[in-house]
Enzyme design. Structure first.
Site, PDB file in Angstrom:
ATOM      1  N   HIS A 146      42.670  52.267  47.015  1.00 63.95           N
ATOM      2  CA  HIS A 146      41.214  52.380  46.912  1.00 63.95           C
ATOM      3  C   HIS A 146      40.783  53.827  46.653  1.00 63.95           C
ATOM      4  CE1 HIS A 146      40.456  48.290  49.057  1.00 63.95           C
ATOM      5  NE2 HIS A 146      40.858  48.154  47.813  1.00 63.95           N
ATOM      6  N   ASP A 172      40.319  50.774  37.689  1.00 65.02           N
ATOM      7  CA  ASP A 172      39.887  49.490  38.247  1.00 65.02           C
ATOM      8  C   ASP A 172      38.369  49.566  38.311  1.00 65.02           C
ATOM      9  OD1 ASP A 172      39.293  47.248  39.750  1.00 65.02           O
ATOM     10  OD2 ASP A 172      40.898  47.568  41.216  1.00 65.02           O
ATOM     11  N   HIS A 212      49.865  44.540  48.180  1.00 66.56           N
ATOM     12  CA  HIS A 212      48.628  43.753  48.247  1.00 66.56           C
ATOM     13  C   HIS A 212      48.874  42.356  47.697  1.00 66.56           C
ATOM     14  CE1 HIS A 212      47.797  44.367  43.907  1.00 66.56           C
ATOM     15  NE2 HIS A 212      48.073  45.650  44.091  1.00 66.56           N
ATOM     16  N   HIS A 227      42.170  37.231  44.284  1.00 66.87           N
ATOM     17  CA  HIS A 227      41.056  36.906  45.173  1.00 66.87           C
ATOM     18  C   HIS A 227      40.021  36.165  44.348  1.00 66.87           C
ATOM     19  CE1 HIS A 227      38.715  40.248  43.392  1.00 66.87           C
ATOM     20  NE2 HIS A 227      39.802  40.987  43.510  1.00 66.87           N
ATOM     21  N   HIS A 247      34.976  40.494  45.966  1.00 70.67           N
ATOM     22  CA  HIS A 247      35.925  39.694  46.752  1.00 70.67           C
ATOM     23  C   HIS A 247      35.108  38.508  47.236  1.00 70.67           C
ATOM     24  CE1 HIS A 247      38.892  43.201  47.711  1.00 70.67           C
ATOM     25  NE2 HIS A 247      38.790  42.938  46.425  1.00 70.67           N
ATOM     26  N   GLU A 297      46.167  40.140  39.652  1.00 73.83           N
ATOM     27  CA  GLU A 297      46.261  41.598  39.614  1.00 73.83           C
ATOM     28  C   GLU A 297      47.499  42.160  40.310  1.00 73.83           C
ATOM     29  OE1 GLU A 297      43.367  43.642  42.162  1.00 73.83           O
ATOM     30  OE2 GLU A 297      42.357  41.735  42.471  1.00 73.83           O
ATOM     31  N   TYR A 313      53.605  50.400  42.759  1.00 73.84           N
ATOM     32  CA  TYR A 313      53.171  51.746  43.170  1.00 73.84           C
ATOM     33  C   TYR A 313      54.407  52.455  43.708  1.00 73.84           C
ATOM     34  CZ  TYR A 313      49.126  48.743  42.917  1.00 73.84           C
ATOM     35  OH  TYR A 313      48.203  47.815  42.480  1.00 73.84           O
ATOM     36  N   ARG A 318      48.655  48.825  37.758  1.00 77.41           N
ATOM     37  CA  ARG A 318      48.103  47.504  38.092  1.00 77.41           C
ATOM     38  C   ARG A 318      47.455  46.961  36.834  1.00 77.41           C
ATOM     39  NH1 ARG A 318      45.604  48.721  42.317  1.00 77.41           N
ATOM     40  NH2 ARG A 318      43.426  48.982  41.723  1.00 77.41           N
ATOM     41  N   GLU A 330      44.854  43.777  35.838  1.00 80.65           N
ATOM     42  CA  GLU A 330      44.003  42.769  36.488  1.00 80.65           C
ATOM     43  C   GLU A 330      43.120  42.072  35.473  1.00 80.65           C
ATOM     44  OE1 GLU A 330      41.124  44.392  39.309  1.00 80.65           O
ATOM     45  OE2 GLU A 330      40.936  42.419  40.253  1.00 80.65           O
TER      46      GLU A 330
HETATM   47  N1  GLY Z   1      38.471  46.238  42.729  1.00 80.98           N
HETATM   48  C1  GLY Z   1      38.863  45.587  43.895  1.00 80.98           C
HETATM   49  C2  GLY Z   1      39.941  44.648  43.619  1.00 80.98           C
HETATM   50  O1  GLY Z   1      40.515  44.661  42.560  1.00 80.98           O
HETATM   51  O2  GLY Z   1      40.239  43.812  44.412  1.00 80.98           O
HETATM   52 MN    MN Z   2      39.840  45.380  40.750  1.00 82.09          MN
HETATM   53 MN    MN Z   3      40.331  42.539  42.159  1.00 85.25          MN
END
Ligand code: GLY
Ligand code: MN
Ligand code: MN
Length: 445
Positions: free
Chosen positions: A250, A267, A357, A361, A368, A392, A396, A413, A415
């Site tokens: 984050h 992101d 992670h 989601h 989210h 996603e 890392y 990443r 996504e």
């Molecule tokens: N940007 C937050 C996530 O990808 O979950």
């Molecule tokens: Mn994201």
């Molecule tokens: Mn996301």
């Protein structure tokens, strides 16, 4: 249409909001009442407030974007089942902050059965709730709980006058969230548009990237495109992480210079009509992957592409995540970052050093988004047409002494946003490239 403006989908109709309230009311017993507060303005500093963002559940049931609203649903009430309390009309204040709908405007523009202004709230709310035996409210809302406590107090007084007692309160959120989990065609069109704006913004950041810029300058490219296209802004804090900053999940400082030998992970997603896009892309600052960067990127990409292709009715996010864990672990072993057998490294969770992670989601009014991931302890929620989710995966690589030099501090990443359809899925974020050759070609322009 304005130049460069992407064609916009229609707003959600008053009829659809009404239909949602009817569908929720139909799930409640006759002696119930729903009390659902909207959001209020929040002070940012002294006389200045954060931009107003409506509470997503309240918005889902009303479409109303004014602060300090309250929705009350009363099954079976002859004078109308849907009642909204709203800000008072106030010409002196409206000269400063703009028009308020007022009670008449809320009924006319939002199709609720009845509306009152907040000045009348205490008196009217007591009357509306009198005799209701079960209150449904969002239990995480202090305001809703305070209203329920007051109603309980009043009801106890009323009991002496022979009214039924308030028996207690229940959480309304799971019922609303189950509805929000399945998106209507109109909602999918809005998410698609948020995703399209987000994709254009990512392309713009890719084209702008060059060594010597700072991360915040790519953030500016993205957010310029969001607002240019009529989005309210980012749906969440934009992440632009170059080099090892990409390994901070984050990371939002966005203040480091872009180095010519590094990747940059972005992101970022636009919020359009309160619906979120949520895209991540990772690309080389210069537009050319090094061999090590390409090798790691391809592992993530292959896992991501296979995971997207697994999205279909009946599949589960748990299974899709397991597939990703398998593919990433196998890739890490192939590159020498893990050793031994794939299943053994999954079982001892050593892959978690590089991927900690989850893969997906829900996505919707909240980035989210709400909705359960499990039917019970053992049973993951099966995917159903109308659900919208992200896919996603990432890797890392820490800058530790035991990691080969070429891989240290690389974060990747990828996504995408995906709708579950009757016969499979639909990817909403295809307008921004993710294949190595496509990214290199776009950035070479
Ligand atoms: N940007 C937050 C996530 O990808 O979950
Ligand atoms: Mn994201
Ligand atoms: Mn996301």
């Amino acid at each position: 249409m304005l130049p460069d403006l992407l064609p916009r989908p229609p707003a959600i109709s008053m009829a659809e909001y009404r239909q949602r309230r009817i569908a929720l009311l139909a799930q409640l017993p006759d002696n119930a009442a729903v009390v659902l507060p909207g959001a209020s303005l929040v002070t940012r500093s002294r006389d200045s407030e954060f931009a107003f963002r409506q509470n997503s559940d309240f918005y889902y049931l009303t479409g109303l974007r004014e602060p300090d609203g309250l929705l009350v649903l009363l099954p079976g009430r002859a004078e109308g089942e849907s009642v909204v309390f709203c800000q008072d009309r106030d010409p002196a204040l409206e000269a400063w902050t703009g028009r308020r709908l007022g009670a008449a405007g809320v009924v006319a523009e939002h199709g609720v059965d009845q509306a009152f202004e907040n000045a009348d709230r205490d008196e009217q709310l007591g009357t509306l709730l009198a005799g209701r035996e079960l209150l449904y409210l969002p239990l995480d809302s202090g305001e809703a709980v305070a209203i329920a406590e007051e109603a309980l107090h009043t009801a106890q007084a009323g009991l002496k006058r022979g009214r039924p007692a308030l028996k207690g309160w229940l959480d309304i959120s799971p019922l609303i969230h189950a509805m929000r989990l399945i998106k209507s065609d109109a909602e999918i069109a809005l998410i698609r548009h948020a995703a399209l704006i987000s994709a254009h913004a990512h392309r713009r950041a890719m084209r702008a990237s060059r060594p010597g810029l700072s991360e915040f300058q790519l953030q500016a490219e993205l957010e310029h495109e969001f607002v240019w296209q009529g989005a309210s802004g980012p749906a969440y804090s934009t992440i632009v992480g170059s080099g090892a900053n990409a390994c901070v999940l984050h990371y939002i400082e966005n203040n480091a210079p872009l180095r010519d030998d590094g990747l940059v992970l972005i992101d970022a997603g636009a919020e359009f009509e309160l619906y979120a896009g949520d895209i991540t892309r990772t690309f080389p600052v210069t537009g050319q992957f090094s061999d090590a960067q390409r090798a790691l990127y391809q592992v993530v990409l292959d896992a991501q592409v296979r995971a997207v292709s697994a999205v279909q009715p009946g599949a589960t996010l748990a299974d899709i995540h397991q597939g990703v864990v398998h593919d990433l672990t196998a890739g890490l072993i192939e590159l020498g970052l893990l050793e031994g057998d794939v299943q053994a490294r999954i079982d001892d969770e050593s892959y978690r050093r590089f991927y900690l992670h989850s893969t997906s989601h829900w996505l919707g009014l909240d980035v989210h988004d709400v909705g359960t991931y499990r039917l019970d302890e053992q049973t993951p929620q099966p995917l159903t047409p109308g659900m919208v989710l992200t896919v996603e995966p990432g890797l890392y690589i820490p800058s530790d002494a035991d990691i080969p030099d070429a891989y240290r501090g690389i974060g990747i990443r990828i996504e995408d946003n995906v709708v579950v359809t009757v016969d499979g899925h639909d990817v909403l974020t295809e307008d921004v490239p993710k294949q190595v050759a496509e990214i290199e070609a776009l950035m070479a322009k």
